[in-house]
Design an enzyme around this catalytic site. Sequence first.
Site, PDB file in Angstrom:
ATOM      1  N   ASP A 190       0.798  -1.215  -0.063  1.00 41.17           N
ATOM      2  CA  ASP A 190      -0.040   0.019   0.014  1.00 41.17           C
ATOM      3  C   ASP A 190       0.765   1.217   0.092  1.00 41.17           C
ATOM      4  OD1 ASP A 190      -2.368  -1.246   0.004  1.00 41.17           O
ATOM      5  OD2 ASP A 190      -2.932  -1.002   2.081  1.00 41.17           O
TER       6      ASP A 190
ATOM      7  N   LYS B 184      -3.500   3.070  -2.771  1.00 44.27           N
ATOM      8  CA  LYS B 184      -4.808   3.737  -2.743  1.00 44.27           C
ATOM      9  C   LYS B 184      -4.734   5.182  -1.926  1.00 44.27           C
ATOM     10  CE  LYS B 184      -7.794  -0.175  -2.964  1.00 44.27           C
ATOM     11  NZ  LYS B 184      -8.888  -0.831  -2.645  1.00 44.27           N
TER      12      LYS B 184
ATOM     13  N   MET C 212      -9.014   8.831   8.540  1.00 42.12           N
ATOM     14  CA  MET C 212      -9.547   9.071   7.058  1.00 42.12           C
ATOM     15  C   MET C 212     -10.542  10.317   7.023  1.00 42.12           C
ATOM     16  SD  MET C 212      -9.849   5.531   5.148  1.00 42.12           S
ATOM     17  CE  MET C 212     -11.010   4.915   6.411  1.00 42.12           C
TER      18      MET C 212
END
Length: 281
Positions: A41, A64, A178
Amino acid sequence: MTTNAHTKGKVILIGAGPGDPELITMKAVRYLQQADIVLTDRLVSAEIIKQYVSEKAEVIYVGKQCRRGYSTPQESINAFLVEYANAGKLVVRLKGGDVSIFSNILDELETLVTNEIEYEIVPGVTAALGAAAYAGIPLTAREYSTAVRFLTLYKSDIVTAEYWKELAATTDTLVFYMSSETLNSVVENLTLNNIDADKLLAVVEQATTPLQTVHVTSLYDYATTLKGQNFISPSLVIIGKVVQLHEKFSWLTNSGSKEHYFKPVGKIDTDIQEQQTKRAS
């Protein structure tokens, strides 16, 4: 006597920790040294790849980033897992933080089970624990909080009005993953529900890295202190009375830097991304 001409490989789903390359388990390091393929990642320290991954391993970047157009589709990642495991490879799926906290591990587990691929799950230090420790904020400090909740508001409509009311009233420490880009909504909903003024807000940018910066404010002063700031990804939000402890127990000096410790997805070599997409399709 006959033997199988082809043996399936195995997938190891590993949490790489929140940033500091030393916050990784010995088991994770052992598998990285044995791996044939590492699917990594964006939120994995480059030092982890450099220090711990075997030179014989092929490293594939499948990063991502929320609301960014360059993200690797989950379908492509799933396809890589199946392709390489079916080729008999030991595949490490390397994720930032812990693999079970706000990741797409469910999609990947379902893919592995459907395709009858053997796997293991290796936990890691999740971002909330890393950020809290490196900011000097004990999440469940005695007489401040007896519980902690991990939440996300990556979209502004995923928390109901009734739940906002409960979150404003609870004595639990709130940790939002997030959610730096929806922070205005977090603060607005909590203050509209009359959250206690002694519950402070901390935004921890790039936690546990040399570029860590911690911003602390009252939720009721947010409009004049932090509103409108663009926080460097990843940023974690901690809300509660325990944030008061940061001033006394912080042990790491703010970097104040706007440099990126983790390379943004859009800066990853687009040729590599195109090759990955073609191979998975």
